[in-house]
Design a protein around this motif. Structure first.
Motif, PDB file in Angstrom:
ATOM      1  N   GLU A   1       2.477  -4.391  -5.993  1.00  0.00           N
ATOM      2  CA  GLU A   1       2.751  -3.138  -6.712  1.00  0.00           C
ATOM      3  C   GLU A   1       4.211  -3.156  -7.183  1.00  0.00           C
ATOM      4  OE1 GLU A   1       2.981   1.330  -5.135  1.00  0.00           O
ATOM      5  OE2 GLU A   1       1.418   0.123  -4.191  1.00  0.00           O
TER       6      GLU A   1
ATOM      7  N   SER B   1       7.779  -1.985  -8.480  1.00  0.00           N
ATOM      8  CA  SER B   1       8.573  -0.769  -8.265  1.00  0.00           C
ATOM      9  C   SER B   1       8.521   0.170  -9.477  1.00  0.00           C
ATOM     10  CB  SER B   1      10.029  -1.179  -8.021  1.00  0.00           C
ATOM     11  OG  SER B   1      10.881  -0.076  -8.123  1.00  0.00           O
ATOM     12  N   LYS B   2       8.466   1.469  -9.195  1.00  0.00           N
ATOM     13  CA  LYS B   2       8.466   2.454 -10.298  1.00  0.00           C
ATOM     14  C   LYS B   2       9.880   2.650 -10.841  1.00  0.00           C
ATOM     15  CE  LYS B   2       4.360   5.065  -9.237  1.00  0.00           C
ATOM     16  NZ  LYS B   2       3.858   4.143  -8.212  1.00  0.00           N
TER      17      LYS B   2
ATOM     18  N   LYS C   1       0.277 -10.595 -15.232  1.00  0.00           N
ATOM     19  CA  LYS C   1       0.826  -9.713 -14.190  1.00  0.00           C
ATOM     20  C   LYS C   1       2.345  -9.807 -14.182  1.00  0.00           C
ATOM     21  CE  LYS C   1       0.523 -13.113 -10.567  1.00  0.00           C
ATOM     22  NZ  LYS C   1       0.036 -13.628  -9.355  1.00  0.00           N
TER      23      LYS C   1
ATOM     24  N   THR D   1       2.660  -6.348  -1.726  1.00  0.00           N
ATOM     25  CA  THR D   1       1.497  -5.563  -2.169  1.00  0.00           C
ATOM     26  C   THR D   1       1.075  -5.840  -3.607  1.00  0.00           C
ATOM     27  OG1 THR D   1       2.865  -3.790  -3.035  1.00  0.00           O
ATOM     28  CG2 THR D   1       2.248  -3.631  -0.705  1.00  0.00           C
TER      29      THR D   1
ATOM     30  N   ASP E   1      12.333  -2.522  -2.460  1.00  0.00           N
ATOM     31  CA  ASP E   1      11.250  -2.380  -3.449  1.00  0.00           C
ATOM     32  C   ASP E   1      10.715  -3.753  -3.858  1.00  0.00           C
ATOM     33  OD1 ASP E   1      11.480   0.367  -3.394  1.00  0.00           O
ATOM     34  OD2 ASP E   1      11.407   0.577  -5.585  1.00  0.00           O
TER      35      ASP E   1
ATOM     36  N   HIS F   1       8.408  -4.914  -1.149  1.00  0.00           N
ATOM     37  CA  HIS F   1       7.141  -4.185  -1.243  1.00  0.00           C
ATOM     38  C   HIS F   1       6.278  -4.783  -2.356  1.00  0.00           C
ATOM     39  CE1 HIS F   1       4.443  -0.740  -0.983  1.00  0.00           C
ATOM     40  NE2 HIS F   1       4.465  -0.714  -2.306  1.00  0.00           N
ATOM     41  N   PHE F   2       6.918  -5.131  -3.460  1.00  0.00           N
ATOM     42  CA  PHE F   2       6.213  -5.737  -4.597  1.00  0.00           C
ATOM     43  C   PHE F   2       5.603  -7.085  -4.183  1.00  0.00           C
ATOM     44  CE2 PHE F   2       7.262  -8.615  -8.373  1.00  0.00           C
ATOM     45  CZ  PHE F   2       6.021  -8.468  -8.969  1.00  0.00           C
TER      46      PHE F   2
END
Ligand code: ISE
Length: 334
Positions: free
Chosen positions: A291, A293-294, A117, A289, A282, A285-286
């Motif tokens: 997830e 960042s894009k 990951k 979650t 971001d 958030h990562f």
């Protein structure tokens, strides 16, 4: 519960991250400030609330009450600290560079791939800057047609250290452009040529690079770390049908004594404050979650910047056009 973040390195960037976490990042808490100089860590911890203070980064990374880490310590310490974060399963936002060499970045990539990951976000904050974002969306929405060329200017008032060299302009300053131009164009580099003009004073002079992408576009980068007059970053992307330029945010214009003027900042912090805030948001958030960042750069992007810089240094030394060759990108980053 708030996400508990530790900052390692309480210098110029660590202080900025601390300020953002404590004032502009709801959901995050500054848990520990770590610096080799205890007084510096204490001063930042106090300025940002009531964070703990430490001088031992490895024990900080291992703490159970630390959920994530921001590495803003001197460049040569980044790779080992990021490795420790991966070992302790702590997501990490690492200031650039990820490592001093491409080979060391690859070791980090190997460790991250073994975790199956992504764990590492790199502080190439320009990807979050509004002017670069708009440039990218103009291109992505086919407003100016196919991209042909990108011009980049990156000027600092003076070098960060007296012993700063032209090679360091390539390995330390230009990676911002290497990363953001590659991100905007969506194309890898194939060749680099580097030049340094003759003349001027005895300070380290500008470096001018020309990159050719695999898709055939040209990217030029001027790095001038002794520009004297102000912090100045400019860029223009030229497409088949039109061009898009970056504007620096200037909030006021002064009309006085028969002239009109705006001001330059002393350094990059004010220019990119909002980009840093978005980047850190971001990252949060990562962490919360899982997830990634894009927009943000990952370890692979950090490695690509190393490869480009190493080729750029070779091009400067040899006056040759040097090929840029990457390892195979692991599936984790696709
Ligand atoms: C500095 O090293 C940075 O990393 C900043 O982000 C950059 O904008 C500045 O020009 C560099 O000197």
């Amino acid at each position: 519960m708030n996400t508990r973040i530790a900052i390692i390195g309480a210098g110029i960037m660590g202080a900025d991250h601390g300020d953002i976490i404590s004032k502009e990042l709801p959901g995050a808490k500054l848990q520990v400030v770590c610096d080799a100089f205890e007084e510096r860590a204490t001063a930042l911890a106090k300025a940002c609330g009531d964070a703990d203070v430490s001088t031992d980064p490895y024990s900080v990374i291992a703490r159970k009450d630390v959920d994530a880490v921001i590495v803003a310590s001197p460049d040569h310490t980044h790779a080992e600290l990021v490795m420790a974060c991966i070992e302790h399963n702590k997501p990490v936002l690492c200031e650039k560079p990820l490592a001093p060499t491409a080979a060391e970045s690859l070791k980090i990539i190997k460790a991250e791939v073994a975790c199956t990951k992504q764990m590492v976000q790199i502080g190439f904050m320009r990807r979050f800057d509004q002017s670069y974002r708009e440039m990218k969306s103009v291109l992505d929405n086919n407003v100016i047609g196919q991209p042909l060329m990108m011009h980049n200017f990156h000027r600092n008032v003076e070098t960060p250290a007296a012993d700063f060299t032209a090679d360091m302009a390539i390995t330390n300053s230009a990676p911002h452009e290497f990363d953001v131009a590659r991100f905007i164009l969506g194309s890898e580099y194939k060749f680099i040529s580097s030049f340094s003009p003759k003349g001027g004073n005895d300070k380290v002079g500008p470096v001018f690079m020309v990159l050719e992408t695999q898709a055939g576009q040209l990217v030029n980068i001027e790095i001038n770390n002794n520009a004297s007059y102000g912090y100045d970053v400019r860029g223009e992307l030229i497409g088949e049908k039109g061009a898009v330029s970056l504007n620096s945010p200037t909030y006021t214009t002064l009309d006085l004594k028969l002239s009109k003027s705006t001001q330059y900042a002393q350094d990059w912090r004010a220019r990119y404050r909002e980009a840093y805030r978005r980047q850190n948001n971001d990252f949060l958030h990562f962490v919360q979650t899982g997830e990634f960042s894009k927009i943000a750069s990952n370890s692979w992007d950090g490695y690509c910047a190393n490869v480009t810089a190493e080729a750029g240094v070779k091009a400067l030394a040899t006056s040759e056009r040097v090929a840029i060759e990457y390892a195979q990108m692991p599936a984790l980053y696709k």
